[in-house]
Design a protein around this motif. Sequence first.
Motif, PDB file in Angstrom:
ATOM      1  N   ASP A   1       5.262   3.728  11.700  1.00 29.30           N
ATOM      2  CA  ASP A   1       6.183   2.807  12.356  1.00 29.30           C
ATOM      3  C   ASP A   1       7.610   3.016  11.843  1.00 29.30           C
ATOM      4  N   ASP A   2       8.466   2.056  12.152  1.00 23.97           N
ATOM      5  CA  ASP A   2       9.881   2.181  11.780  1.00 23.97           C
ATOM      6  C   ASP A   2      10.190   1.655  10.384  1.00 23.97           C
ATOM      7  N   HIS A   3       9.169   1.361   9.601  1.00 26.23           N
ATOM      8  CA  HIS A   3       9.408   0.729   8.302  1.00 26.23           C
ATOM      9  C   HIS A   3       8.959   1.565   7.111  1.00 26.23           C
ATOM     10  N   VAL A   4       7.969   2.432   7.293  1.00 25.91           N
ATOM     11  CA  VAL A   4       7.436   3.207   6.178  1.00 25.91           C
ATOM     12  C   VAL A   4       8.408   4.323   5.784  1.00 25.91           C
ATOM     13  N   VAL A   5       8.506   4.584   4.487  1.00 28.25           N
ATOM     14  CA  VAL A   5       9.279   5.720   3.987  1.00 28.25           C
ATOM     15  C   VAL A   5       8.371   6.940   3.942  1.00 28.25           C
ATOM     16  N   LEU A   6       8.855   8.052   4.487  1.00 24.49           N
ATOM     17  CA  LEU A   6       8.126   9.315   4.464  1.00 24.49           C
ATOM     18  C   LEU A   6       8.790  10.222   3.441  1.00 24.49           C
ATOM     19  N   SER A   7       8.073  10.498   2.364  1.00 23.36           N
ATOM     20  CA  SER A   7       8.662  11.188   1.219  1.00 23.36           C
ATOM     21  C   SER A   7       7.891  12.455   0.885  1.00 23.36           C
ATOM     22  N   SER A   8       8.614  13.528   0.600  1.00 23.63           N
ATOM     23  CA  SER A   8       7.992  14.791   0.224  1.00 23.63           C
ATOM     24  C   SER A   8       8.157  15.054  -1.262  1.00 23.63           C
TER      25      SER A   8
ATOM     26  N   GLY B   1      -4.285  17.270  -4.823  1.00 23.82           N
ATOM     27  CA  GLY B   1      -4.188  18.205  -5.935  1.00 23.82           C
ATOM     28  C   GLY B   1      -3.601  17.551  -7.172  1.00 23.82           C
ATOM     29  N   LEU B   2      -3.143  18.376  -8.110  1.00 24.05           N
ATOM     30  CA  LEU B   2      -2.643  17.873  -9.393  1.00 24.05           C
ATOM     31  C   LEU B   2      -1.491  16.881  -9.214  1.00 24.05           C
ATOM     32  N   ILE B   3      -0.523  17.218  -8.358  1.00 26.15           N
ATOM     33  CA  ILE B   3       0.621  16.335  -8.156  1.00 26.15           C
ATOM     34  C   ILE B   3       0.195  15.063  -7.439  1.00 26.15           C
ATOM     35  N   GLY B   4      -0.647  15.195  -6.418  1.00 25.51           N
ATOM     36  CA  GLY B   4      -1.118  14.026  -5.694  1.00 25.51           C
ATOM     37  C   GLY B   4      -1.882  13.064  -6.586  1.00 25.51           C
ATOM     38  N   ARG B   5      -2.741  13.601  -7.436  1.00 29.96           N
ATOM     39  CA  ARG B   5      -3.500  12.741  -8.354  1.00 29.96           C
ATOM     40  C   ARG B   5      -2.570  12.029  -9.326  1.00 29.96           C
ATOM     41  N   SER B   6      -1.558  12.735  -9.802  1.00 32.11           N
ATOM     42  CA  SER B   6      -0.607  12.131 -10.735  1.00 32.11           C
ATOM     43  C   SER B   6       0.163  10.995 -10.068  1.00 32.11           C
ATOM     44  N   TRP B   7       0.597  11.214  -8.811  1.00 30.16           N
ATOM     45  CA  TRP B   7       1.274  10.140  -8.072  1.00 30.16           C
ATOM     46  C   TRP B   7       0.340   8.941  -7.892  1.00 30.16           C
TER      47      TRP B   7
ATOM     48  N   GLN C   1       3.681   9.466   0.249  1.00 25.55           N
ATOM     49  CA  GLN C   1       4.127  10.539  -0.640  1.00 25.55           C
ATOM     50  C   GLN C   1       3.329  11.796  -0.329  1.00 25.55           C
ATOM     51  N   GLU C   2       3.997  12.787   0.260  1.00 26.60           N
ATOM     52  CA  GLU C   2       3.343  14.047   0.637  1.00 26.60           C
ATOM     53  C   GLU C   2       3.265  14.976  -0.560  1.00 26.60           C
ATOM     54  N   CYS C   3       2.083  15.579  -0.772  1.00 33.34           N
ATOM     55  CA  CYS C   3       1.847  16.442  -1.933  1.00 33.34           C
ATOM     56  C   CYS C   3       1.036  17.673  -1.557  1.00 33.34           C
ATOM     57  N   VAL C   4       1.254  18.224  -0.366  1.00 34.87           N
ATOM     58  CA  VAL C   4       0.518  19.427   0.032  1.00 34.87           C
ATOM     59  C   VAL C   4       1.233  20.644  -0.545  1.00 34.87           C
ATOM     60  N   PRO C   5       0.611  21.851  -0.480  1.00 28.20           N
ATOM     61  CA  PRO C   5       1.229  23.040  -1.074  1.00 28.20           C
ATOM     62  C   PRO C   5       2.640  23.315  -0.570  1.00 28.20           C
ATOM     63  N   GLU C   6       3.421  24.025  -1.393  1.00 22.05           N
ATOM     64  CA  GLU C   6       4.841  24.272  -1.126  1.00 22.05           C
ATOM     65  C   GLU C   6       5.001  25.342  -0.046  1.00 22.05           C
ATOM     66  N   ASN C   7       4.660  24.957   1.173  1.00 22.20           N
ATOM     67  CA  ASN C   7       4.736  25.845   2.324  1.00 22.20           C
ATOM     68  C   ASN C   7       5.471  25.106   3.435  1.00 22.20           C
ATOM     69  N   LEU C   8       6.608  25.649   3.853  1.00 25.33           N
ATOM     70  CA  LEU C   8       7.460  24.936   4.805  1.00 25.33           C
ATOM     71  C   LEU C   8       6.737  24.603   6.099  1.00 25.33           C
ATOM     72  N   GLU C   9       6.055  25.564   6.688  1.00 24.25           N
ATOM     73  CA  GLU C   9       5.401  25.310   7.973  1.00 24.25           C
ATOM     74  C   GLU C   9       4.278  24.287   7.836  1.00 24.25           C
ATOM     75  N   MET C  10       3.536  24.353   6.730  1.00 15.95           N
ATOM     76  CA  MET C  10       2.472  23.381   6.505  1.00 15.95           C
ATOM     77  C   MET C  10       3.044  21.972   6.386  1.00 15.95           C
TER      78      MET C  10
ATOM     79  N   GLY D   1       0.803  -1.201   0.000  1.00 17.66           N
ATOM     80  CA  GLY D   1       0.000   0.000   0.000  1.00 17.66           C
ATOM     81  C   GLY D   1       0.839   1.255   0.000  1.00 17.66           C
ATOM     82  N   VAL D   2       0.299   2.291  -0.636  1.00 18.12           N
ATOM     83  CA  VAL D   2       0.950   3.595  -0.689  1.00 18.12           C
ATOM     84  C   VAL D   2      -0.073   4.645  -0.264  1.00 18.12           C
ATOM     85  N   ALA D   3       0.352   5.593   0.558  1.00 15.61           N
ATOM     86  CA  ALA D   3      -0.514   6.713   0.930  1.00 15.61           C
ATOM     87  C   ALA D   3      -0.033   7.962   0.210  1.00 15.61           C
TER      88      ALA D   3
END
Length: 321
Positions: free
Chosen positions: A117-124, A18-24, A95-104, A11-13
């Motif tokens: 957990d300790d196994h999932v990759v967190l990717s921006s 938005g446009l990038i998220g839908r494409s992923w 795969q994170e695809c929220v707007p290009e805002n550092l604080e967000m 599974g992938v989350a």
Amino acid sequence: MASPVSSAPGGVAVVGSGLIGRSWAMLFASAGFRVKLFDIEPRQVTDALVSLRKEMKMLEMSGYLKGELGAEEQLSLISGCSDLREAVEGALHVQECVPENLEMKRKLFAQLDKITDDHVVLSSSSSCLLPSKLFAGLAHVKQCLVAHPVNPPYYVPLVELVPHPETAPATVDRTYALMRRVGQSPVRLLREVDGFALNRLQYAVIAEAWRLVEEGVVSPGDLDLVMSDGLGLRYAFIGPLETMHLNAEGMLSYCDRYSEGMKRVLKTFGPIPEFSGATAEKVHQAMCVKVPDDAEHLAARRAWRDGCLMRLAQLKHQLPQ
């Protein structure tokens, strides 16, 4: 860390619809992965799923749908979700695809850090925010990296993998394998740098293009032709370094033959443009002659661009490397 992607897709989350998220989401589904598409606004998830169905059906009809599965099979792998914990449960990759805002983005990764957990990759998907700022202080920082796609990701395969200084090599390896599996062309940046590689190259070209127009050397339309009917044709298949290598008797020959001329020209480059004022208006008017800036014309031109990119990608796939 878990081992690289296994033969059975998991599974992938995708966080952000938005446009990038839908494409992923489309890319991951094309390779048989189950995708949970999350957005904080349920209506946006619903709209995204409708948009995905329309686009994937059109791609299937035109013969450009990626993967071995049909559109309906791929669509059945994508589900919407408005609960972040539920979205990432059981995921091997986020795969994170929220707007290009550092604080967000920092706030989101702080949330993800607490529920993964300790196994999932967190990717921006960030195009320029440094991993050292995005992932600072996270408990799972070894599992974090930037996987920056090129817009639109479904049609342009490059993905820049940019590690945090503490990112585990296994995290990069896993993400590299995953990107290859979904048909992308990942490149590894050995360390982070502002703008990464793609935007540093792109901004250098944009800056000199702007200066040439601003100084009255060439019109905006002709400037674009220099790239689309000149450099761009070559760069669609080989990069600037291989171009140098082929345009002489190897790289050392090229440097010996052309280095003095290159240095002379480079010294004439002007300061960083402001990208505003009279030049911005001049370029805007020239672009609008070709593509009016209303939503309908821009959408039609993007669709034309995407079709061209897909046909070019198919041609490149058929050619020997």
